[in-house]
Design a protein around this motif. Structure first.
Motif, PDB file in Angstrom:
ATOM      1  N   ALA A  20       0.871  -5.241   2.332  1.00 49.00           N
ATOM      2  CA  ALA A  20       1.968  -4.685   1.535  1.00 49.00           C
ATOM      3  C   ALA A  20       2.902  -5.792   1.073  1.00 49.00           C
ATOM      4  N   ASP A  21       3.091  -6.796   1.918  1.00 47.19           N
ATOM      5  CA  ASP A  21       3.970  -7.909   1.576  1.00 47.19           C
ATOM      6  C   ASP A  21       3.287  -8.877   0.615  1.00 47.19           C
ATOM      7  N   HIS A  22       2.161  -9.414   1.003  1.00 47.08           N
ATOM      8  CA  HIS A  22       1.554 -10.503   0.250  1.00 47.08           C
ATOM      9  C   HIS A  22       0.820 -10.058  -1.013  1.00 47.08           C
ATOM     10  N   LEU A  23       0.330  -8.841  -1.029  1.00 48.20           N
ATOM     11  CA  LEU A  23      -0.357  -8.357  -2.225  1.00 48.20           C
ATOM     12  C   LEU A  23       0.466  -7.320  -2.977  1.00 48.20           C
ATOM     13  N   ALA A  24       1.702  -7.106  -2.528  1.00 45.45           N
ATOM     14  CA  ALA A  24       2.628  -6.163  -3.177  1.00 45.45           C
ATOM     15  C   ALA A  24       1.992  -4.796  -3.376  1.00 45.45           C
TER      16      ALA A  24
ATOM     17  N   GLY B 158       2.694  -2.102  -1.510  1.00 46.78           N
ATOM     18  CA  GLY B 158       3.623  -1.028  -1.201  1.00 46.78           C
ATOM     19  C   GLY B 158       2.966   0.066  -0.381  1.00 46.78           C
ATOM     20  N   ARG B 159       3.306   1.296  -0.696  1.00 47.47           N
ATOM     21  CA  ARG B 159       2.839   2.467   0.042  1.00 47.47           C
ATOM     22  C   ARG B 159       1.312   2.553   0.095  1.00 47.47           C
ATOM     23  N   ALA B 160       0.626   2.051  -0.915  1.00 45.96           N
ATOM     24  CA  ALA B 160      -0.841   2.115  -0.935  1.00 45.96           C
ATOM     25  C   ALA B 160      -1.439   1.419   0.285  1.00 45.96           C
ATOM     26  N   ALA B 161      -0.794   0.360   0.782  1.00 49.42           N
ATOM     27  CA  ALA B 161      -1.304  -0.324   1.977  1.00 49.42           C
ATOM     28  C   ALA B 161      -1.260   0.609   3.180  1.00 49.42           C
ATOM     29  N   ALA B 162      -0.189   1.362   3.320  1.00 47.65           N
ATOM     30  CA  ALA B 162      -0.076   2.318   4.431  1.00 47.65           C
ATOM     31  C   ALA B 162      -1.082   3.450   4.277  1.00 47.65           C
ATOM     32  N   ASP B 163      -1.235   3.939   3.057  1.00 52.17           N
ATOM     33  CA  ASP B 163      -2.185   5.029   2.811  1.00 52.17           C
ATOM     34  C   ASP B 163      -3.619   4.593   3.117  1.00 52.17           C
ATOM     35  N   ASP B 164      -3.976   3.382   2.686  1.00 51.78           N
ATOM     36  CA  ASP B 164      -5.329   2.878   2.943  1.00 51.78           C
ATOM     37  C   ASP B 164      -5.563   2.657   4.436  1.00 51.78           C
TER      38      ASP B 164
ATOM     39  N   GLN C 207      13.538  -4.852  -0.861  1.00 47.53           N
ATOM     40  CA  GLN C 207      13.836  -6.014  -0.009  1.00 47.53           C
ATOM     41  C   GLN C 207      12.759  -6.252   1.059  1.00 47.53           C
ATOM     42  N   TYR C 208      11.664  -5.510   1.009  1.00 46.26           N
ATOM     43  CA  TYR C 208      10.597  -5.646   2.002  1.00 46.26           C
ATOM     44  C   TYR C 208       9.977  -7.039   1.943  1.00 46.26           C
ATOM     45  N   ARG C 209       9.893  -7.696   3.107  1.00 45.85           N
ATOM     46  CA  ARG C 209       9.306  -9.039   3.204  1.00 45.85           C
ATOM     47  C   ARG C 209       8.376  -9.155   4.416  1.00 45.85           C
ATOM     48  N   GLY C 210       7.751  -8.068   4.799  1.00 48.84           N
ATOM     49  CA  GLY C 210       6.852  -8.110   5.934  1.00 48.84           C
ATOM     50  C   GLY C 210       7.584  -7.890   7.248  1.00 48.84           C
ATOM     51  N   CYS C 211       6.870  -8.082   8.326  1.00 45.91           N
ATOM     52  CA  CYS C 211       7.405  -7.894   9.669  1.00 45.91           C
ATOM     53  C   CYS C 211       8.215  -9.123  10.070  1.00 45.91           C
ATOM     54  N   ALA C 212       9.486  -8.929  10.344  1.00 46.08           N
ATOM     55  CA  ALA C 212      10.370 -10.041  10.701  1.00 46.08           C
ATOM     56  C   ALA C 212       9.891 -10.768  11.948  1.00 46.08           C
TER      57      ALA C 212
END
Length: 196
Positions: free
Chosen positions: A169-173, A175-181, A106-111
């Motif tokens: 993470a939201d727009h390019l889907a 996921g966790r890889a965005a946080a790791d990078d 259900q992740y959709r970015g920062c509200a």
């Protein structure tokens, strides 16, 4: 909120239930993606109840955004605290919980930033600024604990990486890889000694 006959009203519980339901609706549909009548139906309340508790749709939006900001800032502070006194462990823990969040279906970015993007006016704009200030304060504290030469600047840079990861993470889907990078880019910032 509809209550069974003979049940006593609990205004605090009613308000909390409306906030919880509205949080889901606004996150899924956006601030302007749902009208007041549909919003009232979604939160299980009459217009009169909504207005009594929040004054207006904007009042409900402000309450939802404030609650979300408070919850998210506390969540990141708790994550950082699991790193003990080690700034690297603190920052790693922050990005680890972000990665878990990014992987949620259900992740959709920062509200808060979504709200400010949808509405470049109040209350969304100032609430997004306040929200980011809370994140930046935590990241600046981590930078200061690492002994960097300019903790305020490094705190801003860390915030840019955190928010960039949130968007990617939201727009390019990713996921966790965005946080790791983002963490891989962030850790060298803490390695800068305070001696220039």
């Amino acid at each position: 909120m509809p209550v069974a006959k003979g049940t006593s009203l609990d205004p605090d519980r009613t308000r909390a239930a409306m906030l919880e339901a509205a949080t889901v609706v606004f996150y899924e549909r956006g601030l302007d993606g749902v009208g007041i009548a549909e919003l009232c139906s979604s939160v299980g309340a009459s217009k009169e109840t909504l207005y009594r508790h929040f004054g207006s749709k904007d009042g409900l939006i402000a309450a939802v955004l404030q609650a979300r900001s408070d919850r998210n800032n506390a969540w990141l502070r708790r994550a950082a605290a699991t790193g003990g006194d080690d700034p690297v462990a603190q920052l790693t823990a922050v990005f680890a919980v972000l990665g878990e969040w990014f992987d949620q279906p259900q992740y959709r970015g920062c509200a808060l930033l979504n709200a400010a993007t949808q509405r470049h006016f109040e209350p969304a704009h100032s609430m997004a600024v306040q929200h980011l200030d809370g994140y930046q304060a935590l990241l600046t504290e981590i930078a200061a604990a690492a002994g960097v030469a300019d903790p305020d600047r490094v705190g801003r840079q860390l915030l840019m990486l955190l928010q960039g990861a949130t968007v990617m993470a939201d727009h390019l889907a990713l996921g966790r890889a965005a946080a790791d990078d983002a963490l891989a880019a962030a850790l060298p910032l803490l390695a800068t000694s305070g001696t220039d």
